[in-house]
Enzyme design. Structure first.
Site, PDB file in Angstrom:
ATOM      1  N   THR A 283       0.852  -1.184   0.000  1.00 54.88           N
ATOM      2  CA  THR A 283       0.000   0.000   0.000  1.00 54.88           C
ATOM      3  C   THR A 283       0.890   1.238   0.000  1.00 54.88           C
ATOM      4  OG1 THR A 283      -1.995   1.017   0.929  1.00 54.88           O
ATOM      5  CG2 THR A 283      -0.326   0.308   2.518  1.00 54.88           C
TER       6      THR A 283
ATOM      7  N   CYS B  89      -2.816   7.595   8.077  1.00 52.65           N
ATOM      8  CA  CYS B  89      -3.366   6.243   8.013  1.00 52.65           C
ATOM      9  C   CYS B  89      -2.341   5.246   8.544  1.00 52.65           C
ATOM     10  CB  CYS B  89      -3.704   5.859   6.565  1.00 52.65           C
ATOM     11  SG  CYS B  89      -4.992   6.868   5.818  1.00 52.65           S
TER      12      CYS B  89
ATOM     13  N   HIS C  85      -5.374  -0.904   5.098  1.00 55.67           N
ATOM     14  CA  HIS C  85      -4.976   0.504   5.058  1.00 55.67           C
ATOM     15  C   HIS C  85      -6.056   1.256   5.838  1.00 55.67           C
ATOM     16  CE1 HIS C  85      -3.112   3.953   2.577  1.00 55.67           C
ATOM     17  NE2 HIS C  85      -3.935   4.512   3.449  1.00 55.67           N
TER      18      HIS C  85
END
Length: 160
Positions: free
Chosen positions: A22, A28, A45
């Protein structure tokens, strides 16, 4: 070998010899789970700490309290054993400086804490993490070894 891509507020699983990646982890948190015996790995994520913040249709991958249980469930369905799963985390940066001490602006640290709680509730040990700071990250997990490669803006590459 394929690279499985996980988008923002997304999750997925894969098996060896594949990798899972990711990009764009700021506040995040990227949570990766790995079962070393089955060589099954998963990644979420996570954008926000708590699904009670949801308005409208719930995206379970977006929130720590729903993404982690779903990821474990998906991995078990693929053949992983929850008792063998370990976790690694990266991200949770404080991307902007705020003069306010309001907790609502501390999204990165709140995401990290929410992920820790969700993993603790699932009895999944966190074996390594690279969280906090103020830089974005890209992470990629090798499903053969469980090694997590972390590329950080201005800080190069490290493996945990």
């Amino acid at each position: 070998m394929n690279i499985v891509k996980v988008g923002m507020a997304d999750l997925n699983i894969t098996k060896s010899p594949n990798r899972i990646r990711t990009t764009g982890l700021g506040s995040c948190v990227g949570v990766v789970l790995f079962d070393s015996q089955s060589k099954i790995s998963g990644m979420a994520h996570v954008m926000l700490p708590d699904s009670s913040l949801s308005k409208g249709l719930l995206n379970v991958a977006k929130y720590a309290d729903t993404a982690i249980p779903k990821l474990i469930e998906d991995m078990e369905r693929a053949g992983a054993n929850a008792r063998r799963i370990v976790a690694k985390m990266a991200g949770g940066a404080q991307m902007f400086a705020f003069t306010s001490t309001s907790d609502t602006m501390r999204i990165g640290p709140r995401n990290v804490e929410a992920c820790r709680i969700a993993l603790q509730e699932a009895r999944i040990p966190i074996v390594a993490e690279d969280t906090g700071g103020n830089c974005g990250r890209t992470i990629e997990l090798d499903s053969c070894t469980g090694m997590l490669n972390i590329r950080t803006v201005n800080q190069g590459v490290k493996e945990i």
